[in-house]
Design a protein around this motif. Structure first.
Motif, PDB file in Angstrom:
ATOM      1  N   LYS A 129     -43.064  -1.627 -34.717  1.00 10.13           N
ATOM      2  CA  LYS A 129     -43.753  -2.825 -35.163  1.00 10.13           C
ATOM      3  C   LYS A 129     -44.199  -3.639 -33.950  1.00 10.13           C
ATOM      4  CE  LYS A 129     -43.070  -7.029 -37.916  1.00 10.13           C
ATOM      5  NZ  LYS A 129     -42.116  -7.795 -38.752  1.00 10.13           N
ATOM      6  N   GLY A 130     -45.452  -4.074 -33.972  1.00 10.70           N
ATOM      7  CA  GLY A 130     -45.991  -4.862 -32.866  1.00 10.70           C
ATOM      8  C   GLY A 130     -46.715  -4.031 -31.820  1.00 10.70           C
ATOM      9  N   TYR A 131     -46.721  -2.703 -31.989  1.00 10.54           N
ATOM     10  CA  TYR A 131     -47.411  -1.823 -31.033  1.00 10.54           C
ATOM     11  C   TYR A 131     -48.912  -1.962 -31.219  1.00 10.54           C
ATOM     12  CZ  TYR A 131     -48.855   2.429 -28.602  1.00 10.54           C
ATOM     13  OH  TYR A 131     -49.452   3.326 -27.759  1.00 10.54           O
ATOM     14  N   THR A 132     -49.647  -2.136 -30.123  1.00  6.95           N
ATOM     15  CA  THR A 132     -51.091  -2.322 -30.171  1.00  6.95           C
ATOM     16  C   THR A 132     -51.804  -1.128 -29.544  1.00  6.95           C
ATOM     17  OG1 THR A 132     -50.891  -4.743 -30.087  1.00  6.95           O
ATOM     18  CG2 THR A 132     -53.016  -3.792 -29.446  1.00  6.95           C
ATOM     19  N   PHE A 133     -52.798  -0.606 -30.245  1.00  6.38           N
ATOM     20  CA  PHE A 133     -53.558   0.530 -29.715  1.00  6.38           C
ATOM     21  C   PHE A 133     -54.939   0.575 -30.362  1.00  6.38           C
ATOM     22  CE2 PHE A 133     -51.830   2.013 -33.626  1.00  6.38           C
ATOM     23  CZ  PHE A 133     -52.684   2.991 -34.109  1.00  6.38           C
ATOM     24  N   ASN A 134     -55.855   1.282 -29.723  1.00  9.56           N
ATOM     25  CA  ASN A 134     -57.189   1.502 -30.273  1.00  9.56           C
ATOM     26  C   ASN A 134     -57.272   2.974 -30.682  1.00  9.56           C
ATOM     27  OD1 ASN A 134     -59.870   1.857 -30.896  1.00  9.56           O
ATOM     28  ND2 ASN A 134     -60.658   0.916 -29.030  1.00  9.56           N
ATOM     29  N   PRO A 135     -57.334   3.276 -31.971  1.00  4.13           N
ATOM     30  CA  PRO A 135     -57.380   4.669 -32.421  1.00  4.13           C
ATOM     31  C   PRO A 135     -58.536   5.452 -31.810  1.00  4.13           C
ATOM     32  CG  PRO A 135     -56.980   3.202 -34.268  1.00  4.13           C
ATOM     33  CD  PRO A 135     -57.336   2.334 -33.101  1.00  4.13           C
ATOM     34  N   LEU A 136     -59.632   4.777 -31.487  1.00  6.38           N
ATOM     35  CA  LEU A 136     -60.805   5.470 -30.958  1.00  6.38           C
ATOM     36  C   LEU A 136     -60.603   5.934 -29.517  1.00  6.38           C
ATOM     37  CD1 LEU A 136     -63.694   3.310 -32.459  1.00  6.38           C
ATOM     38  CD2 LEU A 136     -62.644   5.387 -33.359  1.00  6.38           C
ATOM     39  N   ASP A 137     -59.477   5.558 -28.914  1.00  7.89           N
ATOM     40  CA  ASP A 137     -59.136   6.105 -27.599  1.00  7.89           C
ATOM     41  C   ASP A 137     -58.629   7.541 -27.729  1.00  7.89           C
ATOM     42  OD1 ASP A 137     -59.795   3.842 -26.142  1.00  7.89           O
ATOM     43  OD2 ASP A 137     -57.781   2.992 -26.268  1.00  7.89           O
ATOM     44  N   TYR A 138     -58.257   7.927 -28.949  1.00  8.81           N
ATOM     45  CA  TYR A 138     -57.633   9.223 -29.159  1.00  8.81           C
ATOM     46  C   TYR A 138     -58.475  10.205 -29.974  1.00  8.81           C
ATOM     47  CZ  TYR A 138     -53.571   6.510 -27.714  1.00  8.81           C
ATOM     48  OH  TYR A 138     -52.697   5.701 -27.019  1.00  8.81           O
ATOM     49  N   VAL A 139     -59.293   9.679 -30.886  1.00  9.93           N
ATOM     50  CA  VAL A 139     -60.056  10.560 -31.756  1.00  9.93           C
ATOM     51  C   VAL A 139     -61.509  10.119 -31.833  1.00  9.93           C
ATOM     52  CG1 VAL A 139     -58.075  11.164 -33.190  1.00  9.93           C
ATOM     53  CG2 VAL A 139     -59.508   9.197 -33.811  1.00  9.93           C
TER      54      VAL A 139
END
Length: 214
Positions: free
Chosen positions: A104-114
């Motif tokens: 919980k609280g983890y921030t990421f941009n999915p478009l960095d991976y797919v």
């Protein structure tokens, strides 16, 4: 890691509702998007089933979309703007093995991976000019395009457009920061780009002119 992140990406902005994969009263089903090509599979399966025989014909034709749909105004100008898909998890995301994939609280941009291969076209199905525009556009002929409705009767729209119809609920509208329709949404690098299309009055075709920034 990449596969799980791809699943998260689809879950974030492809939780679209359709008459084919939405619970209608006491029958029908809700599908969970589990793979990058799951939406394509749903569309393919939808083409193979006569839903008017499977479901009550009146239920299908009168279906108006999810209850939390959002009415958007018609675009007043041609413009494009970026949408940052960076996401902060609100709960611990399990890894399916008893552990936690993302806390919980983890921030990421999915478009960095797919890479998201689809183009989303969003229209108001209650506006005949927008339905006419889509039916006459290149998008209606492309297999990589998914049509989302912010409103409108399934029966009425399906008579003009011979492809699976999906509905955008409030979560989709807010996640993609949609402000007007028609809108065309596609990936551009690390962001999603939303392009609003102004229609020429009375003929349902894109207005010509310079594309403006927000």
């Amino acid at each position: 890691m990449i596969k799980h992140t791809g699943v998260a990406l689809i879950a974030l902005f492809l939780c679209v509702s359709s008459v084919q994969a939405k619970e209608l009263g006491n029958f029908g089903m809700t599908y969970r998007i589990a793979e990058r090509d799951a939406l394509a599979e749903i569309e393919e399966r939808a083409k193979q089933v006569d839903w008017h025989k499977v479901l009550d014909k009146r239920k299908v034709e009168n279906f108006q979309g999810p209850p939390d749909r959002v009415r958007l105004p018609r675009a007043k100008r041609n413009r494009s703007f970026p949408v940052d898909m960076t996401y902060t998890t609100e709960i611990d995301v399990p890894d399916g093995k008893g552990g936690v994939l993302y806390p919980k609280g983890y921030t990421f941009n999915p478009l960095d991976y797919v890479t998201y291969p689809k183009t989303l076209v969003v229209i108001d199905g209650t506006d005949p000019e927008q339905v006419k525009w889509f039916a006459a556009s290149e998008y209606d002929k492309r297999l990589d395009v998914t049509l989302l409705l912010t409103g409108g009767s399934f029966g009425a729209v399906s008579k003009r457009i011979s492809r699976p119809l999906f509905y955008a609920d409030r979560k989709i509208v807010e996640r993609l920061k949609l402000q007007a329709v028609p809108s065309v949404v596609r990936q551009k690098g690390r962001i999603m780009e939303v392009t609003e299309v102004k229609l020429t009055k009375g003929i349902g075709t894109p207005a010509q002119g310079r594309k403006e920034s927000p």
